[in-house]
Design a protein around this motif. Sequence first.
Motif, PDB file in Angstrom:
ATOM      1  N   THR A  83      43.067  43.156  30.988  1.00 22.72           N
ATOM      2  CA  THR A  83      43.399  44.586  30.986  1.00 22.72           C
ATOM      3  C   THR A  83      44.508  44.862  29.982  1.00 22.72           C
ATOM      4  O   THR A  83      45.300  43.971  29.624  1.00 22.72           O
ATOM      5  CB  THR A  83      43.860  45.068  32.367  1.00 22.72           C
ATOM      6  OG1 THR A  83      45.079  44.372  32.719  1.00 22.72           O
ATOM      7  CG2 THR A  83      42.803  44.800  33.431  1.00 22.72           C
ATOM      8  N   GLU A  84      44.591  46.098  29.525  1.00 21.99           N
ATOM      9  CA  GLU A  84      45.674  46.476  28.619  1.00 21.99           C
ATOM     10  C   GLU A  84      47.021  46.320  29.306  1.00 21.99           C
ATOM     11  O   GLU A  84      48.001  45.871  28.691  1.00 21.99           O
ATOM     12  CB  GLU A  84      45.491  47.922  28.164  1.00 21.99           C
ATOM     13  CG  GLU A  84      44.332  48.150  27.220  1.00 21.99           C
ATOM     14  CD  GLU A  84      44.345  49.543  26.610  1.00 21.99           C
ATOM     15  OE1 GLU A  84      45.421  49.967  26.143  1.00 21.99           O
ATOM     16  OE2 GLU A  84      43.298  50.200  26.602  1.00 21.99           O
ATOM     17  N   GLU A  85      47.076  46.685  30.582  1.00 26.82           N
ATOM     18  CA  GLU A  85      48.343  46.654  31.310  1.00 26.82           C
ATOM     19  C   GLU A  85      48.870  45.228  31.453  1.00 26.82           C
ATOM     20  O   GLU A  85      50.063  44.962  31.245  1.00 26.82           O
ATOM     21  CB  GLU A  85      48.163  47.290  32.694  1.00 26.82           C
ATOM     22  CG  GLU A  85      47.853  48.782  32.665  1.00 26.82           C
ATOM     23  CD  GLU A  85      46.416  49.106  32.265  1.00 26.82           C
ATOM     24  OE1 GLU A  85      46.148  50.263  31.913  1.00 26.82           O
ATOM     25  OE2 GLU A  85      45.558  48.187  32.306  1.00 26.82           O
ATOM     26  N   ALA A  86      47.977  44.287  31.780  1.00 26.48           N
ATOM     27  CA  ALA A  86      48.401  42.895  31.927  1.00 26.48           C
ATOM     28  C   ALA A  86      48.832  42.317  30.591  1.00 26.48           C
ATOM     29  O   ALA A  86      49.816  41.564  30.500  1.00 26.48           O
ATOM     30  CB  ALA A  86      47.264  42.067  32.527  1.00 26.48           C
ATOM     31  N   PHE A  87      48.108  42.687  29.536  1.00 29.43           N
ATOM     32  CA  PHE A  87      48.428  42.167  28.206  1.00 29.43           C
ATOM     33  C   PHE A  87      49.772  42.693  27.722  1.00 29.43           C
ATOM     34  O   PHE A  87      50.549  41.957  27.099  1.00 29.43           O
ATOM     35  CB  PHE A  87      47.320  42.550  27.225  1.00 29.43           C
ATOM     36  CG  PHE A  87      47.505  41.988  25.849  1.00 29.43           C
ATOM     37  CD1 PHE A  87      47.353  40.629  25.619  1.00 29.43           C
ATOM     38  CD2 PHE A  87      47.823  42.815  24.778  1.00 29.43           C
ATOM     39  CE1 PHE A  87      47.527  40.099  24.339  1.00 29.43           C
ATOM     40  CE2 PHE A  87      47.991  42.296  23.500  1.00 29.43           C
ATOM     41  CZ  PHE A  87      47.845  40.926  23.285  1.00 29.43           C
ATOM     42  N   GLU A  88      50.072  43.969  27.999  1.00 30.93           N
ATOM     43  CA  GLU A  88      51.350  44.544  27.601  1.00 30.93           C
ATOM     44  C   GLU A  88      52.504  43.868  28.334  1.00 30.93           C
ATOM     45  O   GLU A  88      53.587  43.683  27.774  1.00 30.93           O
ATOM     46  CB  GLU A  88      51.363  46.047  27.880  1.00 30.93           C
ATOM     47  CG  GLU A  88      50.482  46.849  26.932  1.00 30.93           C
ATOM     48  CD  GLU A  88      50.392  48.311  27.329  1.00 30.93           C
ATOM     49  OE1 GLU A  88      51.042  48.698  28.316  1.00 30.93           O
ATOM     50  OE2 GLU A  88      49.674  49.063  26.636  1.00 30.93           O
ATOM     51  N   ALA A  89      52.258  43.469  29.586  1.00 25.78           N
ATOM     52  CA  ALA A  89      53.300  42.812  30.366  1.00 25.78           C
ATOM     53  C   ALA A  89      53.600  41.420  29.828  1.00 25.78           C
ATOM     54  O   ALA A  89      54.761  41.001  29.754  1.00 25.78           O
ATOM     55  CB  ALA A  89      52.883  42.736  31.832  1.00 25.78           C
ATOM     56  N   HIS A  90      52.548  40.671  29.447  1.00 26.67           N
ATOM     57  CA  HIS A  90      52.722  39.329  28.907  1.00 26.67           C
ATOM     58  C   HIS A  90      51.427  38.866  28.263  1.00 26.67           C
ATOM     59  O   HIS A  90      50.356  39.026  28.836  1.00 26.67           O
ATOM     60  CB  HIS A  90      53.130  38.345  30.014  1.00 26.67           C
ATOM     61  CG  HIS A  90      53.981  37.223  29.509  1.00 26.67           C
ATOM     62  ND1 HIS A  90      53.545  36.327  28.558  1.00 26.67           N
ATOM     63  CD2 HIS A  90      55.256  36.856  29.810  1.00 26.67           C
ATOM     64  CE1 HIS A  90      54.504  35.455  28.295  1.00 26.67           C
ATOM     65  NE2 HIS A  90      55.555  35.746  29.044  1.00 26.67           N
ATOM     66  N   HIS A  91      51.525  38.283  27.067  1.00 25.46           N
ATOM     67  CA  HIS A  91      50.336  37.867  26.333  1.00 25.46           C
ATOM     68  C   HIS A  91      49.775  36.530  26.799  1.00 25.46           C
ATOM     69  O   HIS A  91      48.575  36.274  26.646  1.00 25.46           O
ATOM     70  CB  HIS A  91      50.648  37.766  24.838  1.00 25.46           C
ATOM     71  CG  HIS A  91      50.956  39.087  24.207  1.00 25.46           C
ATOM     72  ND1 HIS A  91      51.165  39.226  22.858  1.00 25.46           N
ATOM     73  CD2 HIS A  91      51.078  40.339  24.735  1.00 25.46           C
ATOM     74  CE1 HIS A  91      51.418  40.504  22.574  1.00 25.46           C
ATOM     75  NE2 HIS A  91      51.383  41.185  23.703  1.00 25.46           N
ATOM     76  N   LYS A  92      50.618  35.680  27.345  1.00 26.24           N
ATOM     77  CA  LYS A  92      50.178  34.317  27.652  1.00 26.24           C
ATOM     78  C   LYS A  92      49.024  34.244  28.657  1.00 26.24           C
ATOM     79  O   LYS A  92      48.102  33.447  28.468  1.00 26.24           O
ATOM     80  CB  LYS A  92      51.369  33.488  28.146  1.00 26.24           C
ATOM     81  CG  LYS A  92      52.318  33.077  27.025  1.00 26.24           C
ATOM     82  CD  LYS A  92      53.394  32.128  27.545  1.00 26.24           C
ATOM     83  CE  LYS A  92      54.285  31.662  26.399  1.00 26.24           C
ATOM     84  NZ  LYS A  92      55.362  30.731  26.872  1.00 26.24           N
ATOM     85  N   PRO A  93      49.035  35.034  29.748  1.00 26.50           N
ATOM     86  CA  PRO A  93      47.910  34.943  30.692  1.00 26.50           C
ATOM     87  C   PRO A  93      46.560  35.289  30.058  1.00 26.50           C
ATOM     88  O   PRO A  93      45.537  34.712  30.420  1.00 26.50           O
ATOM     89  CB  PRO A  93      48.287  35.948  31.786  1.00 26.50           C
ATOM     90  CG  PRO A  93      49.777  36.003  31.737  1.00 26.50           C
ATOM     91  CD  PRO A  93      50.120  35.880  30.286  1.00 26.50           C
ATOM     92  N   THR A  94      46.566  36.228  29.100  1.00 24.95           N
ATOM     93  CA  THR A  94      45.321  36.592  28.419  1.00 24.95           C
ATOM     94  C   THR A  94      44.777  35.401  27.637  1.00 24.95           C
ATOM     95  O   THR A  94      43.586  35.067  27.728  1.00 24.95           O
ATOM     96  CB  THR A  94      45.556  37.769  27.463  1.00 24.95           C
ATOM     97  OG1 THR A  94      46.010  38.898  28.213  1.00 24.95           O
ATOM     98  CG2 THR A  94      44.270  38.141  26.733  1.00 24.95           C
ATOM     99  N   ARG A  95      45.632  34.770  26.869  1.00 25.00           N
ATOM    100  CA  ARG A  95      45.209  33.612  26.084  1.00 25.00           C
ATOM    101  C   ARG A  95      44.770  32.455  26.989  1.00 25.00           C
ATOM    102  O   ARG A  95      43.783  31.766  26.699  1.00 25.00           O
ATOM    103  CB  ARG A  95      46.336  33.163  25.162  1.00 25.00           C
ATOM    104  CG  ARG A  95      46.714  34.208  24.118  1.00 25.00           C
ATOM    105  CD  ARG A  95      47.864  33.714  23.246  1.00 25.00           C
ATOM    106  NE  ARG A  95      48.279  34.726  22.289  1.00 25.00           N
ATOM    107  CZ  ARG A  95      47.738  34.903  21.104  1.00 25.00           C
ATOM    108  NH1 ARG A  95      46.747  34.113  20.713  1.00 25.00           N
ATOM    109  NH2 ARG A  95      48.163  35.847  20.284  1.00 25.00           N
TER     110      ARG A  95
END
Length: 303
Positions: A224-236
């Motif tokens: 999600t955009e919200e999770a990515f804005e909070a921190h990039h590491k979980p997305t990767r």
Amino acid sequence: MSRRKGPVLAAGAVVLRRTAEGTVQVLAVHRPRYDDISLPKGHQEPGEDSPVTAVREVLEETGVRIRLSANLQPIEYEMPNKMAKLVQWWVGTVCSEHPHEPDEEVDQAMWLDLAEARTRLSYATDVQVLEEAVKLPATTTIALVRHAKAISRKEWASGKHRNKTDPKRPLDRRGKRQAKALAALLEAYGVSRLVSSPATRCMQTLTPYAQAAGIEIQQREEFTEEAFEAHHKPTRKAMKELVAEQLADPDQPLAICGHRPVLPAMGDVLHSGNHPMATAECLVVHLSAKGKAIRQEWHRPSI
């Protein structure tokens, strides 16, 4: 001054199979009109994506239903009428096979051993793409999709929608048409796993294909955009997990739907480079067994 027309577009596939004895064979057709032996291909219909053309033409000419894997180098040549023709090619994997009924276009579909194909194919360009196909390593496919066009943030934040959160923002009418068109593209690659941001616009982008194929969409909050804005590491980390799962089960092509700000980080894990994606655009990456990007292709909807 008259405007020069572009080339005639066509698409086809180098369909390979391995026999019980370990011999590699390629699918070919005999066309009575030209009395030639060639790889299956055909003209692209208006509004049709070239991968969809390739799958459709192979089925119509041979009775063999395929899914596409790695893309090959396109071939352009001049036809007898002096018009240019551009053929897009893929490696094809057999999904099912039914007898082909002879017609005026193709009167025989045949499986040829590689050595036989090299001598019997009528055109050097067909031999060229065949040689390219057999040299490629086995690949697995991941399609990265930007969600289709959604209702604008400004419209969603006003009027009757003003109390609703952005993750609930749905597709607009154009976006719904894009999602339907995307389903045909995902089918061409035989996508059998779907992952998405839980945002409504992402889920709706994959829903037409999910319903047609009978596949459940796995939701990942990390995209999600919200999770990515909070921190990039979980997305990767989530992308790396999906790639690892894909390499462990390479015969189950995967599609992942995300958001414009998040997609570059997701694409970095696939080593795809930085390419801004339009709404409903699809990046298809073909990975080797070691996770190296062997080939990649971009498909932007005409809708």
